[in-house]
Design an enzyme around this catalytic site. Structure first.
Site, PDB file in Angstrom:
ATOM      1  N   HIS A 145       0.843  -1.194   0.000  1.00  0.00           N
ATOM      2  CA  HIS A 145       0.000   0.000   0.000  1.00  0.00           C
ATOM      3  C   HIS A 145       0.881   1.247   0.000  1.00  0.00           C
ATOM      4  CE1 HIS A 145      -3.840  -2.007   1.840  1.00  0.00           C
ATOM      5  NE2 HIS A 145      -3.317  -2.724   0.859  1.00  0.00           N
ATOM      6  N   GLU A 148       0.913   3.833   1.898  1.00  0.00           N
ATOM      7  CA  GLU A 148       1.423   4.213   3.219  1.00  0.00           C
ATOM      8  C   GLU A 148       2.616   3.353   3.624  1.00  0.00           C
ATOM      9  OE1 GLU A 148      -3.180   4.305   3.733  1.00  0.00           O
ATOM     10  OE2 GLU A 148      -1.723   3.348   2.411  1.00  0.00           O
ATOM     11  N   CYS A 178      -6.141   1.836   5.890  1.00  0.00           N
ATOM     12  CA  CYS A 178      -6.787   0.588   6.291  1.00  0.00           C
ATOM     13  C   CYS A 178      -6.224   0.144   7.644  1.00  0.00           C
ATOM     14  CB  CYS A 178      -6.539  -0.487   5.228  1.00  0.00           C
ATOM     15  SG  CYS A 178      -4.819  -1.052   5.173  1.00  0.00           S
ATOM     16  N   CYS A 231      -2.334  -0.431   7.518  1.00  0.00           N
ATOM     17  CA  CYS A 231      -1.533   0.793   7.445  1.00  0.00           C
ATOM     18  C   CYS A 231      -1.638   1.618   8.725  1.00  0.00           C
ATOM     19  CB  CYS A 231      -1.935   1.603   6.226  1.00  0.00           C
ATOM     20  SG  CYS A 231      -1.547   0.742   4.681  1.00  0.00           S
TER      21      CYS A 231
END
Length: 148
Positions: free
Chosen positions: A55, A57, A85, A88
């Site tokens: 992801h 992040e 999410c 993260c």
């Protein structure tokens, strides 16, 4: 309003999201800022790397820690186009990041909906350029549906 405010840095995160969009990745972008300087830029790479943890992040945390030379990001701010999410947000806890600023909310899988704990000293600001961030995501999923 200073030119280096939350809106300015969110626009930089949106540029990253556009790069993800152009690669066929879910268009989420992130930048990490330390002392008004961008020290990490990232976007989703889950398809490119065939890695569910890639992801925006997560990529940004790694780059920022490498830049700083340490794992704690206490004096940093994460700007991300979509609410983090659970994974993260959990990683943000361990980085002890000072502030998280996000654009669009994630009503199903966002950390606030799932009540994921973030570090108690981390400040959170939501809704910066929410419309622009949400638009790119909606456009991506509409196009994805139309291709299938």
């Amino acid at each position: 309003m200073t030119p280096y405010d939350d809106t300015y840095f969110m626009k930089k995160a949106l540029q990253e999201a556009q790069m993800a969009f152009d690669k066929g990745e879910v268009p989420v972008g992130a930048v990490i800022v330390h002392k008004q300087q961008i020290i990490a830029r990232a976007h989703n790479l889950t398809e490119t790397l065939n890695d569910v943890t890639a992801h925006a992040e997560m990529q940004a945390y790694t780059a920022a820690a490498d830049f700083i030379g340490g794992k704690y990001l206490r004096d940093c701010t994460l700007y991300v186009t979509l609410e983090p999410c659970q994974m993260c947000a959990g990683a943000s806890y361990w980085t002890q990041i000072g502030k998280i600023v996000y654009g669009a909310s994630e009503p199903k899988l966002g950390f606030s909906k799932l009540q994921t704990k973030i570090h108690p000293k981390t400040k959170v600001v939501a809704g910066i350029l929410e419309e622009e961030c949400g638009f790119l995501l909606k456009k991506f999923f509409i196009e994805k549906r139309n291709l299938n």
